[in-house]
Design a protein around this motif. Structure first.
Motif, PDB file in Angstrom:
ATOM      1  N   ARG A 415       0.843  -1.192   0.000  1.00  0.00           N
ATOM      2  CA  ARG A 415       0.000   0.000   0.000  1.00  0.00           C
ATOM      3  C   ARG A 415       0.877   1.240   0.000  1.00  0.00           C
ATOM      4  O   ARG A 415       1.792   1.386   0.802  1.00  0.00           O
ATOM      5  CB  ARG A 415      -0.917   0.001   1.227  1.00  0.00           C
ATOM      6  CG  ARG A 415      -1.920   1.137   1.237  1.00  0.00           C
ATOM      7  CD  ARG A 415      -2.839   1.027   2.456  1.00  0.00           C
ATOM      8  NE  ARG A 415      -3.801   2.113   2.505  1.00  0.00           N
ATOM      9  CZ  ARG A 415      -4.962   2.117   1.855  1.00  0.00           C
ATOM     10  NH1 ARG A 415      -5.282   1.071   1.107  1.00  0.00           N
ATOM     11  NH2 ARG A 415      -5.790   3.130   1.953  1.00  0.00           N
ATOM     12  N   GLY A 416       0.589   2.168  -0.924  1.00  0.00           N
ATOM     13  CA  GLY A 416       1.395   3.372  -1.042  1.00  0.00           C
ATOM     14  C   GLY A 416       1.227   4.311   0.137  1.00  0.00           C
ATOM     15  O   GLY A 416       0.209   4.297   0.828  1.00  0.00           O
ATOM     16  N   ASP A 417       2.264   5.143   0.350  1.00  0.00           N
ATOM     17  CA  ASP A 417       2.214   6.086   1.458  1.00  0.00           C
ATOM     18  C   ASP A 417       1.322   7.277   1.166  1.00  0.00           C
ATOM     19  O   ASP A 417       0.892   7.982   2.078  1.00  0.00           O
ATOM     20  CB  ASP A 417       3.630   6.556   1.814  1.00  0.00           C
ATOM     21  CG  ASP A 417       4.409   7.072   0.603  1.00  0.00           C
ATOM     22  OD1 ASP A 417       3.954   6.847  -0.539  1.00  0.00           O
ATOM     23  OD2 ASP A 417       5.467   7.692   0.798  1.00  0.00           O
ATOM     24  N   VAL A 418       1.038   7.533  -0.117  1.00  0.00           N
ATOM     25  CA  VAL A 418       0.157   8.625  -0.533  1.00  0.00           C
ATOM     26  C   VAL A 418      -0.677   8.146  -1.709  1.00  0.00           C
ATOM     27  O   VAL A 418      -0.356   7.132  -2.333  1.00  0.00           O
ATOM     28  CB  VAL A 418       0.950   9.890  -0.939  1.00  0.00           C
ATOM     29  CG1 VAL A 418       1.739  10.451   0.235  1.00  0.00           C
ATOM     30  CG2 VAL A 418       1.880   9.580  -2.107  1.00  0.00           C
ATOM     31  N   PRO A 419      -1.753   8.861  -2.069  1.00  0.00           N
ATOM     32  CA  PRO A 419      -2.560   8.460  -3.230  1.00  0.00           C
ATOM     33  C   PRO A 419      -1.768   8.542  -4.536  1.00  0.00           C
ATOM     34  O   PRO A 419      -0.826   9.341  -4.666  1.00  0.00           O
ATOM     35  CB  PRO A 419      -3.705   9.475  -3.226  1.00  0.00           C
ATOM     36  CG  PRO A 419      -3.749  10.016  -1.844  1.00  0.00           C
ATOM     37  CD  PRO A 419      -2.336  10.010  -1.347  1.00  0.00           C
ATOM     38  N   ASN A 420      -2.167   7.729  -5.495  1.00  0.00           N
ATOM     39  CA  ASN A 420      -1.543   7.740  -6.817  1.00  0.00           C
ATOM     40  C   ASN A 420      -2.263   8.762  -7.686  1.00  0.00           C
ATOM     41  O   ASN A 420      -3.133   8.435  -8.494  1.00  0.00           O
ATOM     42  CB  ASN A 420      -1.621   6.339  -7.442  1.00  0.00           C
ATOM     43  CG  ASN A 420      -0.974   6.277  -8.813  1.00  0.00           C
ATOM     44  OD1 ASN A 420      -0.174   7.133  -9.170  1.00  0.00           O
ATOM     45  ND2 ASN A 420      -1.336   5.270  -9.588  1.00  0.00           N
ATOM     46  N   ASP A 421      -1.893  10.047  -7.495  1.00  0.00           N
ATOM     47  CA  ASP A 421      -2.529  11.109  -8.269  1.00  0.00           C
ATOM     48  C   ASP A 421      -1.510  12.187  -8.613  1.00  0.00           C
ATOM     49  O   ASP A 421      -0.357  12.145  -8.161  1.00  0.00           O
ATOM     50  CB  ASP A 421      -3.723  11.706  -7.511  1.00  0.00           C
ATOM     51  CG  ASP A 421      -3.345  12.219  -6.120  1.00  0.00           C
ATOM     52  OD1 ASP A 421      -2.181  12.622  -5.919  1.00  0.00           O
ATOM     53  OD2 ASP A 421      -4.210  12.222  -5.231  1.00  0.00           O
ATOM     54  N   VAL A 422      -1.939  13.145  -9.435  1.00  0.00           N
ATOM     55  CA  VAL A 422      -1.035  14.186  -9.914  1.00  0.00           C
ATOM     56  C   VAL A 422      -0.464  14.997  -8.764  1.00  0.00           C
ATOM     57  O   VAL A 422       0.725  15.366  -8.758  1.00  0.00           O
ATOM     58  CB  VAL A 422      -1.761  15.103 -10.917  1.00  0.00           C
ATOM     59  CG1 VAL A 422      -0.880  16.286 -11.294  1.00  0.00           C
ATOM     60  CG2 VAL A 422      -2.165  14.322 -12.154  1.00  0.00           C
ATOM     61  N   HIS A 424       0.403  14.171  -5.839  1.00  0.00           N
ATOM     62  CA  HIS A 424       1.439  13.508  -5.058  1.00  0.00           C
ATOM     63  C   HIS A 424       2.539  12.894  -5.918  1.00  0.00           C
ATOM     64  O   HIS A 424       3.466  12.278  -5.374  1.00  0.00           O
ATOM     65  CB  HIS A 424       0.806  12.417  -4.184  1.00  0.00           C
ATOM     66  CG  HIS A 424      -0.104  12.955  -3.129  1.00  0.00           C
ATOM     67  ND1 HIS A 424      -1.465  13.114  -3.336  1.00  0.00           N
ATOM     68  CD2 HIS A 424       0.145  13.391  -1.870  1.00  0.00           C
ATOM     69  CE1 HIS A 424      -2.012  13.605  -2.234  1.00  0.00           C
ATOM     70  NE2 HIS A 424      -1.064  13.777  -1.340  1.00  0.00           N
ATOM     71  N   TRP A 425       2.442  13.020  -7.232  1.00  0.00           N
ATOM     72  CA  TRP A 425       3.473  12.473  -8.123  1.00  0.00           C
ATOM     73  C   TRP A 425       4.819  13.085  -7.759  1.00  0.00           C
ATOM     74  O   TRP A 425       4.879  14.259  -7.429  1.00  0.00           O
ATOM     75  CB  TRP A 425       3.098  12.825  -9.575  1.00  0.00           C
ATOM     76  CG  TRP A 425       4.009  12.240 -10.597  1.00  0.00           C
ATOM     77  CD1 TRP A 425       3.858  11.063 -11.242  1.00  0.00           C
ATOM     78  CD2 TRP A 425       5.209  12.825 -11.111  1.00  0.00           C
ATOM     79  NE1 TRP A 425       4.897  10.859 -12.123  1.00  0.00           N
ATOM     80  CE2 TRP A 425       5.742  11.927 -12.056  1.00  0.00           C
ATOM     81  CE3 TRP A 425       5.922  14.008 -10.853  1.00  0.00           C
ATOM     82  CZ2 TRP A 425       6.926  12.176 -12.743  1.00  0.00           C
ATOM     83  CZ3 TRP A 425       7.104  14.257 -11.537  1.00  0.00           C
ATOM     84  CH2 TRP A 425       7.590  13.343 -12.469  1.00  0.00           C
ATOM     85  N   PRO A 426       5.953  12.349  -7.755  1.00  0.00           N
ATOM     86  CA  PRO A 426       6.163  11.011  -8.303  1.00  0.00           C
ATOM     87  C   PRO A 426       5.897   9.864  -7.328  1.00  0.00           C
ATOM     88  O   PRO A 426       6.261   8.733  -7.612  1.00  0.00           O
ATOM     89  CB  PRO A 426       7.642  11.049  -8.665  1.00  0.00           C
ATOM     90  CG  PRO A 426       8.246  11.902  -7.594  1.00  0.00           C
ATOM     91  CD  PRO A 426       7.222  12.972  -7.328  1.00  0.00           C
ATOM     92  N   ARG A 427       5.335  10.163  -6.177  1.00  0.00           N
ATOM     93  CA  ARG A 427       4.959   9.102  -5.244  1.00  0.00           C
ATOM     94  C   ARG A 427       3.610   8.528  -5.658  1.00  0.00           C
ATOM     95  O   ARG A 427       2.940   9.115  -6.488  1.00  0.00           O
ATOM     96  CB  ARG A 427       4.930   9.678  -3.834  1.00  0.00           C
ATOM     97  CG  ARG A 427       6.320  10.106  -3.346  1.00  0.00           C
ATOM     98  CD  ARG A 427       6.233  10.841  -2.021  1.00  0.00           C
ATOM     99  NE  ARG A 427       7.556  11.207  -1.545  1.00  0.00           N
ATOM    100  CZ  ARG A 427       8.200  12.308  -1.928  1.00  0.00           C
ATOM    101  NH1 ARG A 427       7.637  13.136  -2.784  1.00  0.00           N
ATOM    102  NH2 ARG A 427       9.402  12.574  -1.458  1.00  0.00           N
ATOM    103  N   PRO A 428       3.175   7.414  -5.094  1.00  0.00           N
ATOM    104  CA  PRO A 428       3.756   6.665  -3.980  1.00  0.00           C
ATOM    105  C   PRO A 428       4.951   5.811  -4.396  1.00  0.00           C
ATOM    106  O   PRO A 428       5.182   5.580  -5.582  1.00  0.00           O
ATOM    107  CB  PRO A 428       2.589   5.775  -3.534  1.00  0.00           C
ATOM    108  CG  PRO A 428       1.816   5.539  -4.788  1.00  0.00           C
ATOM    109  CD  PRO A 428       1.901   6.827  -5.560  1.00  0.00           C
TER     110      PRO A 428
END
Length: 739
Positions: A415-422, A424-428
């Protein structure tokens, strides 16, 4: 008055389709005609509006107020097709290490991820690059994508660079060979491929402002040489210009790079696309030689749309300059068969299994065994208990971040540490499926293999006492837009390894990193395997390497320093700062010039040779479970230049692959360089006489007056080596004539 009348006539022509004669239609739709013939016939039938439609690509998904274009499958770039003329749309995807699905553009879509570029180049066999490029292109085609933004070839000038894991190491000849193979693998599947990022985009720190300062000769003998070799050996459809500046001029606005070098000196026929949001001045980019403005609306204006079209209509810019850009775009489309129908079968379970195996085999061939004291590896069957610690080894393997990050089928197993969205990019931080723990259990069915996450150090110490072997998975993430502040491992990773060593049991460390790292615990552990970011199938590959099902054979393509004090620039202002989101970061408040003339063309191992510094691990280094010897050396002419002959023998008890490396010192006293290499598979006790082609570029220097590579007459010293620091192998000095 005449100019006004001409402009009015041209404006009318913008909207009026040119009549298509049967003959003209037959030429550009005739696959037996040459690409150039087809381009010229198509240009004659195309209106100005239709021409300008091909000079831009837009973000192929919804982004803020920008809506997903009609016809786009959901990817980084989309350039609409033309039904009237039969021009296919260009659907471009980030795909340096696999087809990406950045910020979930295609909801739920996953793909196969290749290992890091250091792994692909670390095989010292471009055939693995070809297989990887073919795999990526096949998966792109399955998704309706026909252009991959791959071919990453920036040299590793600094081992702290955030995107080094996407690239092919520090040597321009090897990097150029491997990048060319990746491109050829893709384009043989009728999918366009790029080479990026042109040029000298070696770090991510303040990348929109950073200026690489370097003289002409060292520029051509290093980073530009890698690009030239890749272009000569693969003819990529496109070259992507970068965000950075070279000698004060932004890459995409630089007439020297885009026209003088690329077109006039190298004769490149494909097109130059901008990186996404890298066009800072449309007029300058147009004049410099940019062909396509990419990724709208990430630039502040659609320069290559109505803005330039109005200038053409007004007579300020000739239509011929528009046609020249279209020739560059259309030529590779015809040459690679995009105008012909190709079957796009649905991806099957068999395809996925085969592609995962491609990634696995590359990892097995390119992972590097750094240490193996007392032959603690391979793990022997019959061990009672193995303890595996850390790295989410019970779930999957780490992957690098940014535009090259591949989403696995079914999503990240961690599970990522942050949402997969613009936002928070380049995370998770991403992981690919295929747990090393499960693979190790399968390889050692009679051994109890247990797992601890590693967050409780007391639990690690206690459990390690009960194990016969302890395997620690230690990780350091790397990503686009963030360079490493230094070479240290995260504190907890070091503490976890230290805790594992307190029990006095044999400890094996498996590193998953994007760059070289410092290892303060190195003397306390028995073995270290650098897996880099191991890709899909990486878990199984690691297990097979640890158990000896596969003999490690990868070699380092980036020199590992003892400390940053050995680097040309021990300190670079801003390194370690987070420049995401990359579109809106504030201007740097420090000097954004980086002096590459310090090392010039002496990148990586050549810098260490020049300074007489001993690295922690040299370029070309890697251990095996067997041993090899090299006997004799002879240099002979061939049709393509010079070749080296030597004998390679496997003197150990296991089959394995050796990487024979030929280095050369020129008579001018410049630091040694890799001249040739060959990966050789040998059975125990087997010997082979091998012939290794030598690169003409390794024997020559770039002459700035003639713009040619010149081999000076004199004494050239050749040696066979196991790595750049090894001087124990056979050598000879040969007198060569000027050429």
């Amino acid at each position: 008055m005449k100019r006004k009348l001409a402009a009015m006539m041209l404006a009318t022509a913008c909207l009026t389709p040119v009549p298509i004669t049967a003959h003209a239609q037959q030429v550009w739709k005739n696959p037996d005609a040459t690409p150039s013939e087809r381009v010229e016939s198509l240009l004659k039938a195309t209106t100005l509006d239709e021409k300008f439609a091909m000079l831009t690509s837009e973000w192929g998904a919804t982004y803020k107020s920008h809506k997903k274009p009609i016809g786009a499958v959901g990817s980084a770039g989309y350039s609409a097709g033309n039904k009237r003329l039969g021009i296919p749309a260009l659907q471009s995807t980030d795909a340096g290490l696999g087809v990406t699905n950045t910020v979930n553009m295609r909801p739920g879509d996953g793909a196969t991820g290749l290992p890091s570029g250091q792994v692909i180049s670390g095989t010292f066999d471009p055939a693995f690059g070809y297989q990887g490029g073919r795999m990526i292109a096949t998966e792109a085609a399955h998704r309706g994508l026909n252009e991959i933004l791959g071919g990453g070839i920036n040299l590793v000038r600094d081992p702290r660079g955030g995107r080094n894991f996407e690239y092919e190491g520090e040597d321009p000849i090897l990097a150029g060979d491997v990048a060319a193979a990746l491109v050829n693998g893709a384009q043989d599947q009728h999918v366009l491929s790029t080479i990026k990022h042109y040029a000298l985009n070696s770090i991510e720190t303040a990348r929109r402002e950073m200026s690489s300062v370097i003289d002409e000769q060292p520029m051509h003998e290093s980073d530009l040489l890698a690009v030239k070799i890749a272009i000569d050996k693969s003819d990529p459809a496109s070259v992507m210009c970068g965000y950075n500046r070279v000698n004060g001029v932004h890459d995409c606005l630089d007439p020297y790079l885009l026209t003088t070098v690329l077109r006039q000196e190298w004769g490149y026929k494909g097109y130059v696309m901008s990186d996404w949001g890298a066009v800072y001045d449309g007029d300058a980019a147009w004049k410099a030689g940019l062909d396509q403005q990419s990724g709208l609306p990430l630039d502040k204006e659609a320069w290559f749309g109505d803005y330039m079209k109005k200038k053409v209509v007004a007579g300020e810019i000739p239509v011929s300059s528009v046609d020249e850009k279209l020739r560059h775009i259309l030529y590779p489309m015809f040459r690679n068969g995009l105008f012909e129908a190709h079957a796009r079968p649905t991806e099957t379970a068999k395809d996925i299994a085969q592609h995962t195996e491609v990634a696995q085999k590359i990892e097995e061939a390119g992972a590097v065994l750094l240490k193996n004291d007392h032959d603690i590896l391979p793990l022997k069957q019959g061990l009672r208990k193995i303890l595996v610690i850390g790295g989410h080894a019970d779930k999957g393997v780490m992957t690098g971040g940014g535009s090259s990050a591949v989403t696995p089928r079914g999503g990240s197993p961690v599970r990522g540490d942050v949402p997969n969205d613009v936002q928070h990019w380049p995370r998770p931080i991403g992981y690919l499926t295929g747990a090393p723990l499960d693979a190790l259990k399968a390889e050692m069915p009679h051994t109890q293999v247990t797992f601890l996450p590693g967050d409780d150090l007391d639990a690690v110490k206690k459990a390690a006492k009960k194990a016969d072997r302890v395997i620690v998975f230690a990780s350091k993430w790397a990503t686009e837009v963030i360079d490493d502040a230094d070479l240290s491992m995260p504190h907890h990773e070091n503490a976890m390894i230290e805790a594992a060593t307190t029990a006095g049991k044999p400890v094996i460390v498996v590193l998953q990193t994007g760059n070289p790292v410092l290892m303060p615990w190195a003397d306390k552990v028995d073995a270290v395997l650098e897996a880099w970011f191991p890709g899909s199938g990486g878990g199984k590959a690691i297990a097979r390497l640890l158990t000896g099902k596969v003999n490690p054979s990868g070699r380092l393509t980036t020199t590992w320093p003892v400390s940053v004090s050995q680097l040309p620039r021990p300190e670079v202002k801003g390194m370690g700062l987070d420049f995401s989101p990359f579109i809106n970061h504030a201007p740097a408040d420090y000097d954004t010039q980086i002096d590459l003339n310090i090392e010039g063309a002496n990148v990586g191992y050549r810098w260490f040779s020049l300074k007489g510094e001993k690295p922690l691990y040299p370029f070309g280094y890697g251990l095996s479970y067997t041993s090899f010897t090299h006997t004799g050396l002879k240099i002979d002419p061939s049709e393509d230049g010079l070749v080296a002959h030597t004998k390679v023998s496997n003197t150990g008890r296991r089959a394995g692959a050796d990487v024979v490396q030929i280095y050369v010192n020129l008579p001018d006293g410049s630091p040694e360089r890799l001249a040739g290499y060959l990966r050789v598979q040998l059975a125990p006790g087997e010997s082979k006489d091998v012939t290794i082609p030598l690169s003409s570029y390794a024997l020559a220097r770039f002459d700035t007056a003639s713009k040619h590579w010149v081999r000076k007459a004199g004494a050239y010293r050749f040696r066979v080596a196991t790595n750049s620091f090894d001087n124990a192998g056979p050598s000879l000095t040969s007198e060569l004539a000027q050429k």
